[in-house]
Design a protein around this motif. Structure first.
Motif, PDB file in Angstrom:
ATOM      1  N   SER A   1      -5.407 -28.038 -53.874  1.00 42.41           N
ATOM      2  CA  SER A   1      -5.438 -27.378 -52.565  1.00 42.41           C
ATOM      3  C   SER A   1      -5.761 -25.896 -52.698  1.00 42.41           C
ATOM      4  O   SER A   1      -6.505 -25.341 -51.884  1.00 42.41           O
ATOM      5  N   ASN A   2      -5.230 -25.253 -53.735  1.00 48.30           N
ATOM      6  CA  ASN A   2      -5.574 -23.853 -53.980  1.00 48.30           C
ATOM      7  C   ASN A   2      -7.063 -23.687 -54.240  1.00 48.30           C
ATOM      8  O   ASN A   2      -7.703 -22.779 -53.700  1.00 48.30           O
ATOM      9  N   ILE A   3      -7.613 -24.549 -55.060  1.00 49.94           N
ATOM     10  CA  ILE A   3      -9.036 -24.446 -55.409  1.00 49.94           C
ATOM     11  C   ILE A   3      -9.911 -24.615 -54.179  1.00 49.94           C
ATOM     12  O   ILE A   3     -10.845 -23.833 -53.946  1.00 49.94           O
ATOM     13  N   TRP A   4      -9.624 -25.636 -53.352  1.00 45.85           N
ATOM     14  CA  TRP A   4     -10.432 -25.849 -52.142  1.00 45.85           C
ATOM     15  C   TRP A   4     -10.377 -24.637 -51.233  1.00 45.85           C
ATOM     16  O   TRP A   4     -11.412 -24.199 -50.704  1.00 45.85           O
ATOM     17  N   ALA A   5      -9.189 -24.075 -51.029  1.00 43.32           N
ATOM     18  CA  ALA A   5      -9.045 -22.941 -50.109  1.00 43.32           C
ATOM     19  C   ALA A   5      -9.678 -21.673 -50.682  1.00 43.32           C
ATOM     20  O   ALA A   5     -10.445 -20.984 -49.991  1.00 43.32           O
ATOM     21  N   LEU A   6      -9.363 -21.364 -51.925  1.00 45.26           N
ATOM     22  CA  LEU A   6      -9.813 -20.104 -52.508  1.00 45.26           C
ATOM     23  C   LEU A   6     -11.325 -20.036 -52.648  1.00 45.26           C
ATOM     24  O   LEU A   6     -11.938 -18.992 -52.367  1.00 45.26           O
TER      25      LEU A   6
ATOM     26  N   HIS B   1      -3.185 -35.678 -55.388  1.00 46.26           N
ATOM     27  CA  HIS B   1      -4.318 -35.372 -54.529  1.00 46.26           C
ATOM     28  C   HIS B   1      -4.273 -33.952 -53.973  1.00 46.26           C
ATOM     29  O   HIS B   1      -4.955 -33.064 -54.484  1.00 46.26           O
ATOM     30  N   GLU B   2      -3.465 -33.721 -52.921  1.00 44.71           N
ATOM     31  CA  GLU B   2      -3.417 -32.403 -52.293  1.00 44.71           C
ATOM     32  C   GLU B   2      -2.013 -32.068 -51.792  1.00 44.71           C
ATOM     33  O   GLU B   2      -1.179 -32.954 -51.590  1.00 44.71           O
ATOM     34  N   HIS B   3      -1.802 -30.787 -51.581  1.00 47.75           N
ATOM     35  CA  HIS B   3      -0.587 -30.259 -50.940  1.00 47.75           C
ATOM     36  C   HIS B   3      -1.081 -29.118 -50.043  1.00 47.75           C
ATOM     37  O   HIS B   3      -0.957 -27.938 -50.375  1.00 47.75           O
ATOM     38  N   PRO B   4      -1.655 -29.460 -48.880  1.00 48.57           N
ATOM     39  CA  PRO B   4      -2.397 -28.465 -48.098  1.00 48.57           C
ATOM     40  C   PRO B   4      -1.589 -27.270 -47.615  1.00 48.57           C
ATOM     41  O   PRO B   4      -2.095 -26.139 -47.638  1.00 48.57           O
ATOM     42  N   THR B   5      -0.343 -27.478 -47.182  1.00 48.76           N
ATOM     43  CA  THR B   5       0.398 -26.312 -46.680  1.00 48.76           C
ATOM     44  C   THR B   5       0.786 -25.361 -47.808  1.00 48.76           C
ATOM     45  O   THR B   5       0.907 -24.158 -47.582  1.00 48.76           O
TER      46      THR B   5
ATOM     47  N   ASN C   1      -9.126 -28.264 -33.986  1.00 49.64           N
ATOM     48  CA  ASN C   1      -9.012 -29.343 -33.011  1.00 49.64           C
ATOM     49  C   ASN C   1      -8.755 -30.683 -33.672  1.00 49.64           C
ATOM     50  O   ASN C   1      -9.178 -31.723 -33.179  1.00 49.64           O
ATOM     51  N   ARG C   2      -8.071 -30.660 -34.782  1.00 56.00           N
ATOM     52  CA  ARG C   2      -7.818 -31.890 -35.535  1.00 56.00           C
ATOM     53  C   ARG C   2      -6.498 -32.534 -35.120  1.00 56.00           C
ATOM     54  O   ARG C   2      -5.552 -31.847 -34.758  1.00 56.00           O
ATOM     55  N   LYS C   3      -6.476 -33.852 -35.217  1.00 55.66           N
ATOM     56  CA  LYS C   3      -5.248 -34.600 -34.939  1.00 55.66           C
ATOM     57  C   LYS C   3      -4.249 -34.469 -36.077  1.00 55.66           C
ATOM     58  O   LYS C   3      -3.036 -34.463 -35.854  1.00 55.66           O
ATOM     59  N   ASP C   4      -4.745 -34.369 -37.315  1.00 55.79           N
ATOM     60  CA  ASP C   4      -3.902 -34.404 -38.516  1.00 55.79           C
ATOM     61  C   ASP C   4      -4.269 -33.269 -39.464  1.00 55.79           C
ATOM     62  O   ASP C   4      -5.366 -32.704 -39.398  1.00 55.79           O
ATOM     63  N   LEU C   5      -3.362 -32.979 -40.391  1.00 61.04           N
ATOM     64  CA  LEU C   5      -3.674 -32.110 -41.523  1.00 61.04           C
ATOM     65  C   LEU C   5      -3.445 -32.924 -42.792  1.00 61.04           C
ATOM     66  O   LEU C   5      -2.310 -33.118 -43.224  1.00 61.04           O
ATOM     67  N   LEU C   6      -4.541 -33.402 -43.375  1.00 56.48           N
ATOM     68  CA  LEU C   6      -4.453 -34.285 -44.534  1.00 56.48           C
ATOM     69  C   LEU C   6      -4.802 -33.580 -45.842  1.00 56.48           C
ATOM     70  O   LEU C   6      -4.416 -34.022 -46.916  1.00 56.48           O
ATOM     71  N   GLY C   7      -5.549 -32.490 -45.763  1.00 47.75           N
ATOM     72  CA  GLY C   7      -5.951 -31.758 -46.953  1.00 47.75           C
ATOM     73  C   GLY C   7      -6.811 -30.582 -46.564  1.00 47.75           C
ATOM     74  O   GLY C   7      -7.193 -30.428 -45.393  1.00 47.75           O
ATOM     75  N   LEU C   8      -7.154 -29.766 -47.559  1.00 49.33           N
ATOM     76  CA  LEU C   8      -8.002 -28.599 -47.314  1.00 49.33           C
ATOM     77  C   LEU C   8      -9.457 -28.832 -47.712  1.00 49.33           C
ATOM     78  O   LEU C   8     -10.319 -28.045 -47.341  1.00 49.33           O
ATOM     79  N   GLU C   9      -9.710 -29.907 -48.429  1.00 47.37           N
ATOM     80  CA  GLU C   9     -11.071 -30.179 -48.884  1.00 47.37           C
ATOM     81  C   GLU C   9     -12.049 -30.243 -47.716  1.00 47.37           C
ATOM     82  O   GLU C   9     -13.169 -29.718 -47.785  1.00 47.37           O
TER      83      GLU C   9
ATOM     84  N   GLY D   1       5.761 -19.632 -46.312  1.00 46.90           N
ATOM     85  CA  GLY D   1       5.635 -21.071 -46.095  1.00 46.90           C
ATOM     86  C   GLY D   1       6.149 -21.495 -44.734  1.00 46.90           C
ATOM     87  O   GLY D   1       5.584 -22.393 -44.094  1.00 46.90           O
ATOM     88  N   ILE D   2       7.220 -20.868 -44.264  1.00 50.44           N
ATOM     89  CA  ILE D   2       7.746 -21.196 -42.935  1.00 50.44           C
ATOM     90  C   ILE D   2       6.733 -20.805 -41.866  1.00 50.44           C
ATOM     91  O   ILE D   2       6.461 -21.572 -40.932  1.00 50.44           O
ATOM     92  N   ALA D   3       6.153 -19.603 -41.997  1.00 57.36           N
ATOM     93  CA  ALA D   3       5.162 -19.142 -41.017  1.00 57.36           C
ATOM     94  C   ALA D   3       3.936 -20.048 -40.994  1.00 57.36           C
ATOM     95  O   ALA D   3       3.421 -20.393 -39.919  1.00 57.36           O
ATOM     96  N   ILE D   4       3.454 -20.444 -42.171  1.00 65.63           N
ATOM     97  CA  ILE D   4       2.287 -21.337 -42.244  1.00 65.63           C
ATOM     98  C   ILE D   4       2.593 -22.676 -41.594  1.00 65.63           C
ATOM     99  O   ILE D   4       1.787 -23.222 -40.824  1.00 65.63           O
ATOM    100  N   ARG D   5       3.770 -23.212 -41.861  1.00 65.01           N
ATOM    101  CA  ARG D   5       4.110 -24.532 -41.315  1.00 65.01           C
ATOM    102  C   ARG D   5       4.365 -24.464 -39.812  1.00 65.01           C
ATOM    103  O   ARG D   5       4.063 -25.419 -39.091  1.00 65.01           O
ATOM    104  N   MET D   6       4.888 -23.346 -39.329  1.00 69.56           N
ATOM    105  CA  MET D   6       4.977 -23.146 -37.881  1.00 69.56           C
ATOM    106  C   MET D   6       3.576 -23.156 -37.272  1.00 69.56           C
ATOM    107  O   MET D   6       3.341 -23.769 -36.226  1.00 69.56           O
ATOM    108  N   ALA D   7       2.646 -22.472 -37.929  1.00 69.86           N
ATOM    109  CA  ALA D   7       1.272 -22.404 -37.425  1.00 69.86           C
ATOM    110  C   ALA D   7       0.632 -23.788 -37.380  1.00 69.86           C
ATOM    111  O   ALA D   7      -0.011 -24.157 -36.384  1.00 69.86           O
ATOM    112  N   VAL D   8       0.811 -24.567 -38.437  1.00 69.87           N
ATOM    113  CA  VAL D   8       0.217 -25.909 -38.485  1.00 69.87           C
ATOM    114  C   VAL D   8       0.809 -26.799 -37.396  1.00 69.87           C
ATOM    115  O   VAL D   8       0.067 -27.489 -36.666  1.00 69.87           O
ATOM    116  N   LEU D   9       2.122 -26.801 -37.250  1.00 73.54           N
ATOM    117  CA  LEU D   9       2.772 -27.614 -36.214  1.00 73.54           C
ATOM    118  C   LEU D   9       2.291 -27.201 -34.817  1.00 73.54           C
ATOM    119  O   LEU D   9       1.985 -28.052 -33.977  1.00 73.54           O
ATOM    120  N   HIS D  10       2.213 -25.911 -34.591  1.00 73.78           N
ATOM    121  CA  HIS D  10       1.782 -25.397 -33.285  1.00 73.78           C
ATOM    122  C   HIS D  10       0.345 -25.789 -32.978  1.00 73.78           C
ATOM    123  O   HIS D  10       0.038 -26.256 -31.870  1.00 73.78           O
TER     124      HIS D  10
END
Length: 315
Positions: free
Chosen positions: A173-178, A134-138, A4-12, A291-300
């Motif tokens: 971003s990998n470290i935060w997610a993994l 800093h980060e590259h969340p997607t 329910n977030r307005k933005d995607l700024l990072g995974l931390e 990457g396309i599927a992930i970015r579709m998911a984030v936009l949606h």
């Protein structure tokens, strides 16, 4: 929906449930790729702007393909031909785009924190496509998705990040997610390219590649960022090749079914040799597709969250 977030700024600051929601949505969108018509109407009437203040091919194109597959109107802004060259501030430029009814702005910037600055000053949704060191969340999300798709789990996997950890927003971003999903993360590289505080993020630090490679499930090879090497962080390219290039011989220390990953673009012959890059173990091209599927998911998901908030305000 657990996003329910307005933005995607990072995974931390995303929790495991939010990340899982993105992964689940990406799986659904990837299933679309086998259809004759690879489009969905999810973003009809929405305007998506890509604002890349650093060079990019994969990420920018991937976002634009993702947005178009969701039926959005897509505008790409090149800073060299925009009002930036006339001295306009980043926030003013973004506010101008918002006044033109941009719903989502995807930004890559050399300065860490630039996406957060826009998020605080705009009503439009902001997606961080990479900010400084800093980060590259997607990228972190698509790497996580690729590992799960191939290994069917994340918890307990031994994942090795190789190379320029110091300058790598992908590594962070990998470290935060993994770590949130229970992976055992290792980093290896020259001591000058390993941040002193990196172990505080729950990773194991190595300086010897052969030792770090023992029994790992995944090797994610980071690009040596030549454009950021003004400080001469290692004596020569030859020395780096000798000590840290991932080769078939070195991979013998890893598990037999090891995955080879790379966020791209690859410097063949520097951080990775041809035999490894083109081997059956390599999932580098699949990362691009994912990457396309992930970015579709984030936009949606961002669009759904915006619609949900809009309904709240009109009640």
């Amino acid at each position: 929906m657990s996003f329910n977030r307005k933005d995607l700024l990072g995974l931390e600051h995303l929790d495991k449930k939010e990340i899982q929601t993105i992964l689940d949505a990406a799986k659904s969108f990837k299933n679309m790729f086998t259809r004759s018509i690879k489009k969905a109407p999810a973003l009809i009437g929405k305007t998506v702007v890509t604002l890349f203040c650093e060079p990019s091919t994969r990420t920018r194109t991937s976002f634009e393909v993702a947005a178009k597959r969701l039926s959005a109107d897509v505008i790409s802004i090149a800073p060299k031909t925009s009002s930036f060259v006339k001295g306009e501030s980043l926030v003013d430029t973004a506010k101008t785009l918002e006044a033109m009814k941009a719903d989502i702005i995807i930004i890559r910037h050399t300065c860490a924190g630039a996406p957060e600055l826009l998020a605080k000053n705009l009503n439009a949704s902001i997606i961080n496509a990479g900010d400084g060191f800093h980060e590259h969340p997607t990228q972190g999300l698509l790497d996580l998705y690729t590992m799960y798709d191939k290994k069917k789990k994340i918890e307990g996997l031994k994942v090795l990040l190789v190379g320029d950890i110091l300058h790598s927003r992908v590594a962070r971003s990998n470290i935060w997610a993994l770590t949130k999903f229970g992976a055992k993360v290792r980093v290896v590289g020259p001591p000058t390219l390993i941040p002193k505080s990196i172990s505080s993020l729950g990773v194991e630090v190595f300086y010897d590649l052969d030792e770090a490679m023992k029994d790992v499930d995944v090797v994610n090879i980071l690009r040596i960022q030549m454009e950021r090497q003004q400080g001469a962080f290692f004596p020569s390219k030859h020395e780096y090749n000798e000590l840290y290039q991932v080769t078939e011989k070195r991979l013998k220390n890893a598990k037999p079914d090891v995955l080879i990953m790379h966020p791209g673009p690859m410097n063949r012959g520097t951080e990775i040799d041809d035999e490894v890059a083109d081997s059956p173990a390599s999932v580098i091209n699949e990362q691009v597709t994912n990457g396309i599927a992930i970015r579709m998911a984030v936009l949606h998901l961002l669009a759904l969250a915006r619609n949900k908030q809009g309904r709240k305000h009109t009640c």
